[in-house]
Design an enzyme around this catalytic site. Structure first.
Site, mmCIF file in Angstrom:
data_model
loop_
_atom_site.group_PDB
_atom_site.id
_atom_site.type_symbol
_atom_site.label_atom_id
_atom_site.label_comp_id
_atom_site.label_asym_id
_atom_site.label_seq_id
_atom_site.Cartn_x
_atom_site.Cartn_y
_atom_site.Cartn_z
ATOM 1 C CG ASN A 170 -2.317 -0.639 0.740
ATOM 2 O OD1 ASN A 170 -2.628 -0.728 -0.448
ATOM 3 N ND2 ASN A 170 -3.084 -1.089 1.709
ATOM 4 C CB THR A 280 -2.344 -6.383 0.921
ATOM 5 O OG1 THR A 280 -3.500 -5.667 0.493
ATOM 6 C CG2 THR A 280 -1.204 -6.115 -0.064
ATOM 7 C CD1 TRP A 301 0.631 -6.606 17.046
ATOM 8 C CD2 TRP A 301 1.620 -8.596 17.097
ATOM 9 N NE1 TRP A 301 0.474 -7.099 18.317
ATOM 10 C CE2 TRP A 301 1.086 -8.328 18.375
ATOM 11 C CE3 TRP A 301 2.289 -9.809 16.891
ATOM 12 C CZ2 TRP A 301 1.198 -9.217 19.447
ATOM 13 C CZ3 TRP A 301 2.402 -10.693 17.964
ATOM 14 C CH2 TRP A 301 1.868 -10.388 19.217
ATOM 15 C CG HIS A 331 -8.918 -8.356 4.872
ATOM 16 N ND1 HIS A 331 -8.887 -8.918 3.612
ATOM 17 C CD2 HIS A 331 -8.758 -7.012 4.692
ATOM 18 C CE1 HIS A 331 -8.718 -7.966 2.709
ATOM 19 N NE2 HIS A 331 -8.645 -6.805 3.332
#
EC number: 2.4.99.-
Length: 359
Positions: A170, A280, A301, A331
């Site tokens: 990103n 991603t 994390w 997600h």
């Protein structure tokens, strides 16, 4: 009349039996879904989605305790995983569509919204690669760098930059965080939403200049833009394409194939990891298995606190908030992390979640 009542009674009992049997089957399927097959089998307990604090309290003696330094890479397992993933996708091919895939004016359906369509513009077509940017590429060691705040104060910059190939997510900023995240970028993803969030939607010249400067730092790195996922970001993709062409930036653009995300999800579901849509980070790990002999993960994390109870930012570079355990999220990052940690403990990859050891 008595026979009618008898038939109704039998029907009612039959329906109840079917209901309870269906409920029991669903419960069994749910249990089976939560098993990761293979050695080092992992039971994905309900505590995973109930409370991050419970997970972190368990961490000291369970799944996270080996996540700072790993042992040797298990080369045979790496090869086995690569072979299995190749049954679902070939990252060398699926990492990007190529110029011969489409012609200007073609209409395609969005991957995650088949009712909506996108026209292949002249700018987009001109930026499609002639061949896959990963064709015949192979690396000894690769780093996949996530964006979690766990990277702050990690001093992992030099270690990350020492890898042969570095994948980032990103279009995350690196220069001002170089000590912790490094600066090397060989392959970097950019969701269309980044244009609005990080560059003000290109509302003024300053925003556009900032974006062009960021891309100019990439030189001939691969800029991976998921342009065909969902409707809503097409204007941002077109703006990005136009700026790349106008400023003659050297970055090599890539646009994932229409089958990629479903193929990746299919691989993990087949291995009984019930993800919704791959993040991603998980997507990049899955692709990297094709061309990396060793994969090292940093910045993964998906929890609001570290093992010591200290707050951890969602991104190391901004104050964006994220509900890791929300059912509304596309997600299942805690589940993905737990799966990657199992692979770390088995030697399939190296997962770093603490400070890097100075060489």
């Amino acid at each position: 009349m008595r026979s009618i009542r008898k038939r109704w009674t039998i029907c009612t009992i039959s329906l109840l039996l079917i209901f309870y049997k269906t409920k029991e089957m669903a419960r069994t399927e749910e249990h089976q879904e939560t098993q990761l097959i293979g050695d080092g089998e992992l039971s994905l307990s309900r505590s995973l989605v109930n409370s991050s604090d419970k997970i972190i309290r368990k961490a000291g003696s369970s799944i996270f305790q080996h996540s700072v330094e790993g042992g040797k890479i298990n080369s045979s397992l790496v090869l086995e995983i690569r072979k299995n993933i190749l049954r679902f996708l070939d990252a060398e091919r699926d990492v990007s569509v190529v110029k011969s895939s489409f012609k200007p004016g073609d209409v395609i359906h969005y991957v995650l919204d088949r009712r909506r369509t996108l026209n292949i513009s002249q700018d987009l077509h001109s930026l499609l690669p002639e061949v896959s940017p990963m064709k015949n590429r192979r690396f000894k060691t690769c780093a996949v760098v996530g964006n979690s705040g766990i990277l702050l104060d990690s001093e992992c910059g030099k270690e990350i930059d020492s890898h042969n190939f570095v994948i980032r997510c990103n279009l995350a900023p690196v220069v001002e965080f170089a000590a912790d995240v490094g600066t090397k970028s060989d392959f970097i993803t950019m969701n269309p939403s980044v244009v609005q969030r990080a560059f003000g939607g290109f509302r003024n010249e300053s925003d556009r200049e900032k974006f062009v400067h960021r891309l100019s730092m990439l030189n001939d790195s691969v800029l991976w833009i998921p342009a065909f996922m969902v409707k809503g970001g097409e204007k941002h993709v077109e703006w990005v394409n136009a700026l790349i062409l106008k400023n003659k930036l050297k970055v090599r653009t890539a646009y994932p194939s229409l089958r990629l995300i479903h193929a990746v999800r299919g691989y993990w579901l087949t291995n009984k990891v019930p993800i919704k849509r791959p993040s991603t980070g998980l997507l990049m790990y899955t692709l990297a298995t094709r061309f990396c002999d060793e994969i090292h993960l940093y910045g993964f994390w998906p929890f609001p606190k570290d093992l010591n109870g200290k707050a951890v930012k969602y991104h190391y570079y901004d104050d964006l908030k994220y509900r890791y355990f929300s059912n509304a999220s596309p997600h299942r990052m805690p589940l993905e992390f737990k799966t990657l940690n199992v692979l770390h403990n088995r030697g399939a990859l190296k997962l770093t979640t603490g400070k890097c050891i100075k060489q």
